[in-house]
Design a protein around this motif. Structure first.
Motif, PDB file in Angstrom:
ATOM      1  N   ASN A 124      32.846  53.046  94.919  1.00 29.37           N
ATOM      2  CA  ASN A 124      32.556  52.325  96.155  1.00 29.37           C
ATOM      3  C   ASN A 124      33.109  50.911  96.075  1.00 29.37           C
ATOM      4  N   SER A 125      33.204  50.276  97.228  1.00 30.72           N
ATOM      5  CA  SER A 125      33.682  48.885  97.301  1.00 30.72           C
ATOM      6  C   SER A 125      34.985  48.714  96.523  1.00 30.72           C
ATOM      7  N   LEU A 126      35.912  49.605  96.756  1.00 28.95           N
ATOM      8  CA  LEU A 126      37.168  49.598  96.007  1.00 28.95           C
ATOM      9  C   LEU A 126      37.982  48.346  96.287  1.00 28.95           C
ATOM     10  N   LYS A 127      38.667  47.904  95.249  1.00 30.53           N
ATOM     11  CA  LYS A 127      39.504  46.708  95.313  1.00 30.53           C
ATOM     12  C   LYS A 127      40.946  47.078  94.989  1.00 30.53           C
ATOM     13  N   PRO A 128      41.907  46.292  95.447  1.00 30.97           N
ATOM     14  CA  PRO A 128      43.313  46.590  95.098  1.00 30.97           C
ATOM     15  C   PRO A 128      43.535  46.686  93.592  1.00 30.97           C
ATOM     16  N   GLU A 129      42.782  45.932  92.821  1.00 33.55           N
ATOM     17  CA  GLU A 129      42.961  45.978  91.363  1.00 33.55           C
ATOM     18  C   GLU A 129      42.429  47.259  90.735  1.00 33.55           C
ATOM     19  N   ASP A 130      41.782  48.109  91.522  1.00 36.54           N
ATOM     20  CA  ASP A 130      41.364  49.428  91.044  1.00 36.54           C
ATOM     21  C   ASP A 130      42.504  50.438  91.122  1.00 36.54           C
ATOM     22  N   THR A 131      43.613  50.052  91.713  1.00 45.45           N
ATOM     23  CA  THR A 131      44.761  50.945  91.833  1.00 45.45           C
ATOM     24  C   THR A 131      45.274  51.337  90.455  1.00 45.45           C
ATOM     25  N   ALA A 132      45.378  52.635  90.220  1.00 46.81           N
ATOM     26  CA  ALA A 132      45.802  53.147  88.916  1.00 46.81           C
ATOM     27  C   ALA A 132      45.841  54.667  88.968  1.00 46.81           C
ATOM     28  N   VAL A 133      46.363  55.249  87.913  1.00 46.16           N
ATOM     29  CA  VAL A 133      46.198  56.684  87.699  1.00 46.16           C
ATOM     30  C   VAL A 133      44.912  56.867  86.892  1.00 46.16           C
ATOM     31  N   TYR A 134      44.038  57.697  87.385  1.00 48.27           N
ATOM     32  CA  TYR A 134      42.750  57.944  86.744  1.00 48.27           C
ATOM     33  C   TYR A 134      42.794  59.280  85.996  1.00 48.27           C
TER      34      TYR A 134
END
Length: 123
Positions: free
Chosen positions: A83-93
């Motif tokens: 939740n409350s995702l941020k651009p810095e959460d962008t990645a391959v998970y």
């Protein structure tokens, strides 16, 4: 062998939510820790969240209060609610599982990884 199959990645705007799921299958005797890691371009893979077979959890400081990890031991699945995702959460998970298998009479414990799912958060 053991396979981990992930689902649920995608593109979302900042402030939005995504849910990742991972299902483990194969010759599994037991699954110990399960977790999610991520790797952004040019960065090392890092732990996002982990959960033990007894449901104890551990989170990276950067996601505490925003992400929730859970597992279903009966179905050998692990999920990550983001939740409350941020651009810095962008990645391959990547999904990870610490699995024990039995080969004839020998118990073998090993780490397994999913193929990765892209999460992109736009600003």
């Amino acid at each position: 062998q053991v396979q981990l199959v992930e689902s649920g990645g995608g593109l979302v705007q900042a402030g939005g939510s995504l849910r990742l799921s991972c299902a483990a299958s194969g010759s599994i005797s037991s699954i110990n820790n399960m977790g999610w890691y991520r790797q952004a371009p040019g960065k090392q893979r890092e732990l996002v969240a982990a959960i033990t077979s007894g449901d104890s959890t551990n989170y990276a400081d950067s996601v505490k209060g925003r992400f929730t990890i859970s597992r279903d031991n009966a179905k050998n699945t692990v999920s990550l609610q983001m939740n409350s995702l941020k651009p810095e959460d962008t990645a391959v998970y990547y999904c990870h599982a610490d699995v024990t298998i039995v080969v004839v009479t020998t118990r073998i414990r090993a780490d397994y990884w999913g193929q990765g799912t892209q999460v992109t958060v736009s600003s």
